[in-house]
Each structure stands twice: as C-alpha cells, then as structure tokens.
Design an enzyme around this catalytic site. Structure first.
Site, mmCIF file in Angstrom:
data_model
loop_
_atom_site.group_PDB
_atom_site.id
_atom_site.type_symbol
_atom_site.label_atom_id
_atom_site.label_comp_id
_atom_site.label_asym_id
_atom_site.label_seq_id
_atom_site.Cartn_x
_atom_site.Cartn_y
_atom_site.Cartn_z
ATOM 1 N N THR A 198 70.250 -4.502 -18.499
ATOM 2 C CA THR A 198 69.803 -3.556 -19.527
ATOM 3 C C THR A 198 70.953 -2.570 -19.750
ATOM 4 O O THR A 198 71.809 -2.418 -18.878
ATOM 5 C CB THR A 198 68.554 -2.779 -19.072
ATOM 6 O OG1 THR A 198 68.909 -2.056 -17.886
ATOM 7 C CG2 THR A 198 67.403 -3.701 -18.750
ATOM 8 N N GLU B 33 63.762 -7.064 -20.550
ATOM 9 C CA GLU B 33 62.845 -7.344 -19.437
ATOM 10 C C GLU B 33 61.749 -8.347 -19.808
ATOM 11 O O GLU B 33 61.023 -8.825 -18.942
ATOM 12 C CB GLU B 33 62.163 -6.047 -18.968
ATOM 13 C CG GLU B 33 63.062 -5.086 -18.221
ATOM 14 C CD GLU B 33 63.815 -4.114 -19.126
ATOM 15 O OE1 GLU B 33 63.999 -4.440 -20.323
ATOM 16 O OE2 GLU B 33 64.224 -3.051 -18.655
ATOM 17 N N LYS C 132 56.406 16.274 -28.952
ATOM 18 C CA LYS C 132 55.075 16.806 -28.658
ATOM 19 C C LYS C 132 54.939 18.163 -29.318
ATOM 20 O O LYS C 132 55.511 19.146 -28.863
ATOM 21 C CB LYS C 132 54.874 16.919 -27.145
ATOM 22 C CG LYS C 132 54.912 15.569 -26.473
ATOM 23 C CD LYS C 132 54.693 15.678 -24.983
ATOM 24 C CE LYS C 132 54.862 14.306 -24.367
ATOM 25 N NZ LYS C 132 55.898 14.199 -23.378
ATOM 26 N N TRP D 170 51.271 14.296 -31.014
ATOM 27 C CA TRP D 170 52.536 13.563 -30.978
ATOM 28 C C TRP D 170 53.008 13.237 -32.390
ATOM 29 O O TRP D 170 52.234 12.764 -33.218
ATOM 30 C CB TRP D 170 52.376 12.244 -30.196
ATOM 31 C CG TRP D 170 52.208 12.448 -28.726
ATOM 32 C CD1 TRP D 170 52.199 13.637 -28.060
ATOM 33 C CD2 TRP D 170 52.012 11.431 -27.733
ATOM 34 N NE1 TRP D 170 52.022 13.428 -26.721
ATOM 35 C CE2 TRP D 170 51.900 12.085 -26.488
ATOM 36 C CE3 TRP D 170 51.925 10.047 -27.775
ATOM 37 C CZ2 TRP D 170 51.703 11.395 -25.289
ATOM 38 C CZ3 TRP D 170 51.734 9.351 -26.592
ATOM 39 C CH2 TRP D 170 51.621 10.025 -25.359
#
Ligand code: ADP
Length: 546
Positions: free
Chosen positions: A185, A334, A443, A448
């Site tokens: 990654t 992943e 936030k 959100w």
C-alpha cells in the site's frame, strides 16, 4: 456426504495455459518508451513466461521467494506476471513513483532476490543498489544491444537470459493457497504494508472481474491497460484478460492524452481502465477538438475507473462525446482490489439518462464473492437506506487476512471483517456511495460533510480542472470545509462564481467557508489527492471575513 467432483488447484498458470491454447493468436500489443509498437501473442507470451521460470531456476531464486519489478506496462512485464507466479515465485510489483526511501524500505522488507527493471529506471537502480543487501541480480528488460551501462553487480539482460533458458515443459503444480503476488500500500502515513495475494484469491478475483456485471471482459474485447501493472495487480486485467482471451494493449510510460487516443484508435480498443486523473486529462485534451477530431476507428464502449471517484461531468462527457459507458468501481490494494462495480440494474433500462448517471456516480454494487457491511462508530450495523453514513467493512475470498510479515498485527475482527477506513452510505439497491476516507471527513456541528461530493460538484464547473476539500477549524462548528481549486488552463474562475455555482447544488450548511485558487494539487503515488499535505499547508487557513 461430499460431492464427487474433481478439485483442481486454482493456479495462475492455468490462466496463461488457457489463453495460449484457446486464444494463442490473440494479440498482446505494447508500446515502448520511444513510442515503438511491439506485437506479441498469448502463445508467445506463454512460451516466454515458461522460459522466465527456468531463468529464475538458473538465477537460484527459490520457490516462494519474491522477485521485484520496476517497470511500466509492457509485454515483458506481462511475461513476468505469468512466469514468476506460474513457477511458484512471488511477483512483487514495485511502484516506481514512490519516494526512493519507500522503495528501499519495501524491497528490503520483501527480501526480493532480484529486480527486473526498465532501462528508464537506471538512475533509480544505481541509487538504490548499494542499499539493497538481498538483491543479487539486476535484470534489464531489454535486448542485448540496448543494455544500458549500469553501475551494479550482477547486471543481466532479460532477452539474453530467457534466450538461454529452455521453456519448462509443464508448470509446477502446488497448493492453490501459495503466495503469488505482493503489492505494498502506498503508506501516506507510516511505512507501506505488504498485501500478499494467493493463486486461489487471484483466480477467483479474475472470475469476478470477468463477470458481466463487473468489468465484463470477453474474447471480443481489446483492453487498454492504462492502470499500471504495479497498482493492485492492475485491477486484475492481466489475469482476467487471459481467462477470456481478450486482446491486451499495454501503453508503456506515455500516458498523455494524445498517446492514449492513438492507441485506442489504432488498436480498436473496446475497453480501457485507468484512474480518473488520466481521464480528466484525456477529456480536457479532447474538449477543444472534439468536433474536428477524426473519431473513425474508435470502438471504445467502456471505460472503467476507480482509485478516486470519477466526477459526474466525466461520466457525462464520456457518454455525450464518445458514447462510452463509464463503469465506476471501488476497492483497495487489500481487496485485490475489486469489491463494487457500478453496473446498471434491470430498472435502469428505461430510466432517464440522468438517473443512469446518478447511479454511475456511486461506487457501485458489491460483486459476488465479497461481502460488505456498513457500521457506526461502535460497530453497530447501519441500514442500507442511502442516508446513514458509516464505515465500510469487507470480507471475502480475495480480501486480506493480515499484512505481510504481520505488520499492523491483527487486521480482522472476530467475524473476519476487514475495516476499510472508508466512510459511505449504501442504498436499498446496494449501491455504495463513498463520502470520504474516515480520516478526511469534515465534522461540522456534529454532522458529516462529504468532501468527495463537494469536489465532484466543483469539477463540473466549466472553468475548474481539479478540486480538493479539507477541513479547517471553526470556533462554533468545530470544522468547516475549505475548497481548493485548480482552474483549467487559461480560465479565471472567481470565488464568488464558484460559490454561486455550488449554492444551487448543495445544502447551505455544506457550502465551503472559503475558496482558494492553487496552481496544482498534490497527489499520492497512486493518483489520490494528498490531503495530509493539503492539511499541513492550508489546515489553519482563516477564511476571508472569518
Ligand atoms: P493506495 O495504495 O493509494 O491506498 P488503493 O488503491 O489501495 O491505493 O486505495 C484504496 C482507497 O482508494 C480506498 O480505500 C478508497 O478510499 C479509495 N478509492 C478507491 N476507489 C475509489 C472510488 N471509486 N471512489 C473514491 N475513492 C476510491
């Protein structure tokens, strides 16, 4: 009672064997850094891949040992894809765009025994070689007469190496759970972590990639593989294409719009896959000449994009200018990477064009073979109502069970779910809409705000090339959005103009507190906006009048 059917191991060698025997004459086209086109076939690639296996024996690379590549998309890199894995070694595709310190770290961490590299990477190879104690062989991916002068011990020429090797008569047969490929990654925070795929996970993932509701590959396709072979197995294209005998077009390092266009046209590509940044540049290049450019010969039907969210305007332009369907997919290194793909449902057949685009803007529906779950901060399951925002968790046959060498420790919960770190909604039809990386979420007053959605709306403004939204602190609301705009060349959008444009498209409380114009936006080695850097640079910005 057990069934009475055969169990053949799911090995990558079966994919290349199938392609060679059933589609042996199907072309593999590749363009070198100078723009010269090379034509090969599955039969030739398979034969040379068997020689790669023997060559690795000659180099004393053990079964199960990783072998690194530092290479663009080419027929030789493809041969390594099949030859390294088919012979039981692990193909470790290294992203050459990473910082040299990161490349040093991952090659040492993987303990790669040798490195196959494109001659264009000679400076990088010379810089790294003294720092890589495990590497015993450096193989330049070229002919003997173009072998570069490289100051390394154990320099070999790929063409000489495989000419000297006999093609193995048969691929070895081993446990399908054996490791096949290794991808790290990008590690925007902390060291990169290795994801170690298996033959079984790769073959199952290739089935899923070929399925009609995902990438829908077939023997009739010609696929332009813009996504690099070092990025999450190139989204499985080399394996899935072999599974169905699709013609492959490998563009080398030149990914400028004109070079892409020429390959699409000259090779009659029906499908092309790449990250949205590539398509953003492509469409910006096409825009001023789309009424005059010769589109004859263009057979493109589908473009697939993922890694970041393709904006609505991109989907519409592909549809309106080229009659192309943009298939939006989501996944991670992943997860091999495919988890969701944005193909239509039966109900979309008669839907208004804008409803279809509404669907395509989403990250897509989960494909068979992986499961998704949406959870709140306490791990409680959230409804698939298209409104509840939570974290996506995933599990399935091509999802990681732990990082290489157990970096990061336990990564699954007790039920085997992997936390993606992505915040999203899922609607009743199963379409996922990513709102943010959890760490990028804004936030504001306990609610959100989705940075991805504001970014995507902003790039539909005719003067905007690219946009990024980050959180800035606010005394009352805790955080508020700051919009950073990279304007199209020659255009001069204004703060008021951008805010006016957004005001009719998003809720008032989502409106950015300020707009800053920037020369360019920083990206990670896999083309994502580098928000850590943007936060470091602009995270304390005080809005005008604020
Ligand atoms: P990296 O090595 O840069 O992490 P990955 O391809 O593994 O590369 O990145 C996976 C992440 O990329 C996902 O967790 C998600 O945040 C983002 N991503 C992938 N596909 C999409 C998409 N279609 N829309 C928005 N974000 C995406």
């Amino acid at each position: 009672m057990l069934g009475l059917m055969q169990t053949r191991p799911l090995l990558i060698s079966t994919l290349v064997d199938y392609a060679a025997s059933q589609h042996g004459g199907r072309e593999i086209v590749s363009r070198d850094p100078e723009g010269v086109i090379h034509r090969s076939t599955y039969a030739a690639v398979a034969e040379r891949a068997r020689r790669v296996g023997q060559a690795l024996d000659m180099l004393d690379v053990r079964f199960g040992q990783p072998v690194a590549t530092l290479a663009w998309n080419s027929f030789r890199h493809l041969e390594l894809y099949y030859g390294v894995t088919g012979s039981g070694r692990i193909l470790h595709t290294v992203n050459p765009r990473l910082f040299p310190e990161q490349i040093q770290y991952i090659i040492n961490h993987a303990e790669d025994g040798c490195v196959f590299f494109d001659p264009v990477f000679v400076p990088l190879v010379e810089q790294l070689a003294p720092l890589l104690p495990h590497v015993r062989g450096w193989v330049a991916l070229c002919e003997a007469d173009s072998l570069p002068a490289v100051k390394v011990d154990g320099l070999l020429c790929y063409e000489d190496l495989i000419a000297a090797a006999e093609p193995a008569a048969e691929w070895p047969v081993f446990d399908e759970n054996t490791a096949s490929t290794l991808c790290y990654t990008s590690g925007t925070t902390g060291n990169p972590k290795g994801v170690l795929y298996s033959h079984r996970s790769t073959v199952l993932h290739a089935f899923a990639a070929c399925a009609a509701d995902s990438l829908a590959f077939s023997a009739r396709d010609t696929i332009l593989t813009v996504v690099p072979l070092f990025h999450a197995n190139a989204w499985s294209i080399p394996f899935a294409a072999a599974m169905c005998g699709a013609k492959l077009v490998l563009p080398g390092p030149r990914l400028d719009p004109e070079s892409i266009f020429l390959l699409l046209q000259q090779e009659g590509c029906t499908a092309a896959g790449g990250i949205p940044t590539v398509w953003l540049n492509f469409l910006a290049w096409l825009e001023p000449q789309r009424d005059t450019i010769d589109l004859s010969g263009l057979k493109l039907q589908r473009v697939f994009a993922g890694g970041t969210a393709p904006p609505r305007a991109m989907i519409e332009k592909f549809r309106d200018w080229l009659g192309v369907f943009l298939l939006h997919a989501w996944g991670m290194t992943e997860t091999s990477p495919l988890v969701t793909a944005g193909s239509p449902l039966a109900k979309h057949a008669d839907a208004a064009p804008e409803t279809v685009v509404d669907m395509q803007v989403n990250q897509g529906r989960q494909v068979y073979g992986v499961e998704l779950k949406l959870v709140d901060a306490d791990g409680g399951k959230l409804p698939h109502d298209g409104r509840s925002v939570g974290e996506l968790k995933v599990r399935g046959n091509w999802v990681i069970s732990g990082y290489f060498k157990n970096e990061g420790g336990q990564v699954l919960d007790a039920q085997g779910w992997f936390s993606t770190g992505d915040a999203a909604t899922i609607d009743p039809d199963g379409y996922v809409q990513l709102t943010d990386r959890l760490k990028d979420i804004i936030k504001s007053g306990g609610e959100w705000i989705s940075s991805i959605e504001i970014e995507n709306l902003t790039v539909s403004h005719p003067d905007v090339f690219e946009a990024a939204v980050i959180a800035i602190p606010h005394p009352v609301w805790q955080e508020r959005p700051l919009l950073l705009v990279h304007a199209k060349e020659g255009r001069e959008p204004t703060r008021a103009g951008i805010l006016d444009f957004l005001s009719t498209r998003i809720a008032r409380w989502w409106m950015p507190d300020d707009v800053l114009f920037v020369e360019s936006l920083p990206h990670t080695a896999t083309g994502k906006l580098l928000k850590t850097e943007l936060r470091a640079r602009y995270g304390n910005h005080v809005p005008a009048g604020g």
